[in-house]
Design a protein around this motif. Structure first.
Motif, PDB file in Angstrom:
ATOM      1  N   LEU A 185      57.942 -28.292  42.697  1.00  0.00           N
ATOM      2  CA  LEU A 185      58.684 -27.502  43.668  1.00  0.00           C
ATOM      3  C   LEU A 185      59.989 -27.003  43.066  1.00  0.00           C
ATOM      4  CD1 LEU A 185      58.165 -29.604  46.921  1.00  0.00           C
ATOM      5  CD2 LEU A 185      56.954 -27.530  46.214  1.00  0.00           C
ATOM      6  N   ALA A 186      60.261 -25.720  43.252  1.00  0.00           N
ATOM      7  CA  ALA A 186      61.435 -25.097  42.631  1.00  0.00           C
ATOM      8  C   ALA A 186      62.734 -25.784  43.043  1.00  0.00           C
ATOM      9  CB  ALA A 186      61.474 -23.611  42.989  1.00  0.00           C
ATOM     10  N   ALA A 187      62.864 -26.127  44.327  1.00  0.00           N
ATOM     11  CA  ALA A 187      64.096 -26.768  44.799  1.00  0.00           C
ATOM     12  C   ALA A 187      64.263 -28.153  44.182  1.00  0.00           C
ATOM     13  CB  ALA A 187      64.090 -26.864  46.323  1.00  0.00           C
ATOM     14  N   HIS A 188      63.153 -28.874  44.059  1.00  0.00           N
ATOM     15  CA  HIS A 188      63.190 -30.207  43.438  1.00  0.00           C
ATOM     16  C   HIS A 188      63.660 -30.098  41.982  1.00  0.00           C
ATOM     17  CE1 HIS A 188      61.885 -34.202  42.125  1.00  0.00           C
ATOM     18  NE2 HIS A 188      61.240 -33.607  41.129  1.00  0.00           N
ATOM     19  N   LEU A 189      63.100 -29.151  41.255  1.00  0.00           N
ATOM     20  CA  LEU A 189      63.460 -28.984  39.850  1.00  0.00           C
ATOM     21  C   LEU A 189      64.910 -28.529  39.698  1.00  0.00           C
ATOM     22  CD1 LEU A 189      60.209 -27.352  38.440  1.00  0.00           C
ATOM     23  CD2 LEU A 189      61.049 -29.668  38.026  1.00  0.00           C
ATOM     24  N   ALA A 190      65.362 -27.668  40.622  1.00  0.00           N
ATOM     25  CA  ALA A 190      66.751 -27.210  40.569  1.00  0.00           C
ATOM     26  C   ALA A 190      67.714 -28.379  40.770  1.00  0.00           C
ATOM     27  CB  ALA A 190      66.988 -26.145  41.635  1.00  0.00           C
ATOM     28  N   LEU A 191      67.354 -29.279  41.682  1.00  0.00           N
ATOM     29  CA  LEU A 191      68.195 -30.449  41.936  1.00  0.00           C
ATOM     30  C   LEU A 191      68.240 -31.368  40.716  1.00  0.00           C
ATOM     31  CD1 LEU A 191      69.893 -31.823  44.121  1.00  0.00           C
ATOM     32  CD2 LEU A 191      67.835 -33.023  44.860  1.00  0.00           C
ATOM     33  N   GLN A 192      67.065 -31.594  40.118  1.00  0.00           N
ATOM     34  CA  GLN A 192      67.007 -32.427  38.919  1.00  0.00           C
ATOM     35  C   GLN A 192      67.746 -31.769  37.745  1.00  0.00           C
ATOM     36  OE1 GLN A 192      65.693 -35.565  38.951  1.00  0.00           O
ATOM     37  NE2 GLN A 192      65.483 -35.113  41.134  1.00  0.00           N
ATOM     38  N   ASN A 193      67.704 -30.436  37.743  1.00  0.00           N
ATOM     39  CA  ASN A 193      68.304 -29.698  36.629  1.00  0.00           C
ATOM     40  C   ASN A 193      69.827 -29.772  36.622  1.00  0.00           C
ATOM     41  OD1 ASN A 193      67.977 -28.206  34.280  1.00  0.00           O
ATOM     42  ND2 ASN A 193      68.197 -26.242  35.340  1.00  0.00           N
TER      43      ASN A 193
ATOM     44  N   PHE B 184      77.982 -16.439  42.107  1.00  0.00           N
ATOM     45  CA  PHE B 184      76.831 -16.857  41.303  1.00  0.00           C
ATOM     46  C   PHE B 184      75.637 -17.176  42.192  1.00  0.00           C
ATOM     47  CE2 PHE B 184      74.163 -19.891  39.036  1.00  0.00           C
ATOM     48  CZ  PHE B 184      73.974 -19.240  37.822  1.00  0.00           C
ATOM     49  N   THR B 185      75.876 -17.846  43.309  1.00  0.00           N
ATOM     50  CA  THR B 185      74.793 -18.208  44.243  1.00  0.00           C
ATOM     51  C   THR B 185      74.139 -16.964  44.811  1.00  0.00           C
ATOM     52  OG1 THR B 185      75.896 -20.279  44.845  1.00  0.00           O
ATOM     53  CG2 THR B 185      74.235 -19.437  46.369  1.00  0.00           C
ATOM     54  N   VAL B 186      74.953 -16.016  45.274  1.00  0.00           N
ATOM     55  CA  VAL B 186      74.417 -14.760  45.836  1.00  0.00           C
ATOM     56  C   VAL B 186      73.648 -13.982  44.770  1.00  0.00           C
ATOM     57  CG1 VAL B 186      75.040 -12.511  46.817  1.00  0.00           C
ATOM     58  CG2 VAL B 186      76.176 -14.592  47.629  1.00  0.00           C
ATOM     59  N   SER B 187      74.195 -13.928  43.573  1.00  0.00           N
ATOM     60  CA  SER B 187      73.534 -13.216  42.469  1.00  0.00           C
ATOM     61  C   SER B 187      72.182 -13.840  42.144  1.00  0.00           C
ATOM     62  CB  SER B 187      74.423 -13.226  41.222  1.00  0.00           C
ATOM     63  OG  SER B 187      75.645 -12.577  41.464  1.00  0.00           O
ATOM     64  N   ALA B 188      72.125 -15.173  42.169  1.00  0.00           N
ATOM     65  CA  ALA B 188      70.872 -15.883  41.885  1.00  0.00           C
ATOM     66  C   ALA B 188      69.821 -15.594  42.955  1.00  0.00           C
ATOM     67  CB  ALA B 188      71.131 -17.382  41.784  1.00  0.00           C
ATOM     68  N   VAL B 189      70.237 -15.563  44.224  1.00  0.00           N
ATOM     69  CA  VAL B 189      69.320 -15.269  45.330  1.00  0.00           C
ATOM     70  C   VAL B 189      68.771 -13.848  45.186  1.00  0.00           C
ATOM     71  CG1 VAL B 189      69.164 -14.905  47.827  1.00  0.00           C
ATOM     72  CG2 VAL B 189      70.349 -16.913  46.939  1.00  0.00           C
ATOM     73  N   VAL B 190      69.653 -12.900  44.896  1.00  0.00           N
ATOM     74  CA  VAL B 190      69.233 -11.497  44.728  1.00  0.00           C
ATOM     75  C   VAL B 190      68.290 -11.365  43.533  1.00  0.00           C
ATOM     76  CG1 VAL B 190      70.038  -9.165  44.145  1.00  0.00           C
ATOM     77  CG2 VAL B 190      71.284 -10.538  45.835  1.00  0.00           C
TER      78      VAL B 190
ATOM     79  N   ILE C 169      69.003 -21.893  37.608  1.00  0.00           N
ATOM     80  CA  ILE C 169      69.415 -21.504  38.962  1.00  0.00           C
ATOM     81  C   ILE C 169      69.735 -22.757  39.773  1.00  0.00           C
ATOM     82  CG2 ILE C 169      68.641 -20.387  41.104  1.00  0.00           C
ATOM     83  CD1 ILE C 169      66.951 -18.529  39.348  1.00  0.00           C
ATOM     84  N   PRO C 170      70.877 -22.782  40.461  1.00  0.00           N
ATOM     85  CA  PRO C 170      71.289 -23.990  41.183  1.00  0.00           C
ATOM     86  C   PRO C 170      70.463 -24.260  42.443  1.00  0.00           C
ATOM     87  CG  PRO C 170      72.849 -22.214  41.582  1.00  0.00           C
ATOM     88  CD  PRO C 170      71.906 -21.723  40.534  1.00  0.00           C
ATOM     89  N   PHE C 171      70.477 -25.510  42.865  1.00  0.00           N
ATOM     90  CA  PHE C 171      69.711 -25.983  44.019  1.00  0.00           C
ATOM     91  C   PHE C 171      70.000 -25.176  45.283  1.00  0.00           C
ATOM     92  CE2 PHE C 171      69.703 -28.813  47.762  1.00  0.00           C
ATOM     93  CZ  PHE C 171      68.348 -29.135  47.821  1.00  0.00           C
ATOM     94  N   VAL C 172      71.270 -24.964  45.580  1.00  0.00           N
ATOM     95  CA  VAL C 172      71.642 -24.278  46.824  1.00  0.00           C
ATOM     96  C   VAL C 172      71.083 -22.853  46.860  1.00  0.00           C
ATOM     97  CG1 VAL C 172      73.885 -23.469  45.941  1.00  0.00           C
ATOM     98  CG2 VAL C 172      73.531 -23.750  48.410  1.00  0.00           C
ATOM     99  N   ALA C 173      71.054 -22.169  45.708  1.00  0.00           N
ATOM    100  CA  ALA C 173      70.525 -20.809  45.647  1.00  0.00           C
ATOM    101  C   ALA C 173      69.018 -20.799  45.900  1.00  0.00           C
ATOM    102  CB  ALA C 173      70.825 -20.185  44.282  1.00  0.00           C
ATOM    103  N   VAL C 174      68.308 -21.795  45.367  1.00  0.00           N
ATOM    104  CA  VAL C 174      66.856 -21.888  45.559  1.00  0.00           C
ATOM    105  C   VAL C 174      66.528 -22.123  47.029  1.00  0.00           C
ATOM    106  CG1 VAL C 174      64.752 -23.146  44.965  1.00  0.00           C
ATOM    107  CG2 VAL C 174      66.477 -22.722  43.217  1.00  0.00           C
TER     108      VAL C 174
END
Length: 249
Positions: free
Chosen positions: A44-52, A72-78, A139-144
């Motif tokens: 799962l992308a969110a799981h990996l982002a958290l571990q990352n 950075f968060t907004v840019s990652a989402v876009v 990409i950070p967890f919150v953005a995912v």
């Protein structure tokens, strides 16, 4: 549930079949994909982002970019939305991936539940692609998490069988994909189904020459679905699961 209520109050098109069975088929198919992902939660992308956040793998960590900043968060989402646009386009042009994605397009009664109508293998493959992006780019967890919420909300919205006020429609689709815009993408006409690939932001279709304001015939009541898929193969959970592996006419 809000979208389902609204599409019954303000329908854009009349249902031509059993709406209850249609929604049940879509919900069961969506549930089967969810179950598959539950069996392999490590991808799962969110799981990996958290571990990352501990591993610090990816370009953003190498460049020491400000992970916690709002920009950075907004840019990652876009950027994730941009990637999903191109993934969607590629699933249409690759004949093997199209077999999986065709299950979604074989829906002839587009509604809010159609947003869940994806083959489990397509859901799994899409998650693998997102997970690779998350690790590769850092990409950070919150953005995912924000992107997943936005993607799911927009998908339900733009698949909903709802008629928006004309003025509101014209303004809204300048920024996001609206139901009437995405409905064109589900036409049986290949010219139309190869347009309007976006899920959230409408800017990608405009920027990469895939935007269509109207379907090619210029009417609203065009036929939706996939010509080569028989009606019996587009209904029922078993038929939807096996559809990609059957030879089409």
């Amino acid at each position: 549930m809000v979208m389902i209520i609204l599409e019954h109050a303000l329908p854009a098109r009349r249902y031509s079949g059993n709406a209850l069975k249609h929604n049940l088929d879509n919900l069961l198919l969506g549930a089967s994909g969810t179950i598959l992902l539950r069996l392999v939660p490590g991808i799962l992308a969110a799981h990996l982002a958290l571990q990352n956040e501990l591993w610090q793998i990816g370009i953003s960590y190498s460049l020491d970019l400000p992970q916690s900043s709002l920009l950075f968060t907004v840019s990652a989402v876009v950027f994730l939305d941009f990637c999903i646009y191109w993934q969607h386009r590629y699933f249409h042009y690759n004949k093997y991936l199209w077999r999986l994605h065709r299950v979604h397009h074989s829906d002839t009664m587009l509604s809010a539940s159609s947003a869940l109508r994806f083959h489990p293998l397509e859901i799994l493959l899409s998650m693998l692609i997102k997970s690779a992006l998350v690790l590769g780019l850092g990409i950070p967890f919150v953005a995912v998490v924000l992107f997943e919420i936005l993607l799911n909300a927009c998908a339900i919205f733009n698949h909903t069988n709802i008629r928006l006020p004309k003025r509101f429609e014209q303004i809204f689709r300048r920024l996001v994909v609206t139901p009437s815009m995405h409905r064109i993408h589900h036409s049986t006409d290949l010219v139309d189904s190869n347009r309007n690939f976006g899920f959230c932001l409408s800017v990608w279709d405009r920027a990469f020459n895939s935007y269509a304001p109207l379907n090619s015939s210029g009417i609203n009541n065009f036929v939706m679905g996939v010509k080569e898929v028989e009606k019996t193969e587009s209904e029922g959970l078993a038929s939807l699961i096996t559809q990609p592996f059957k030879q089409q006419r």
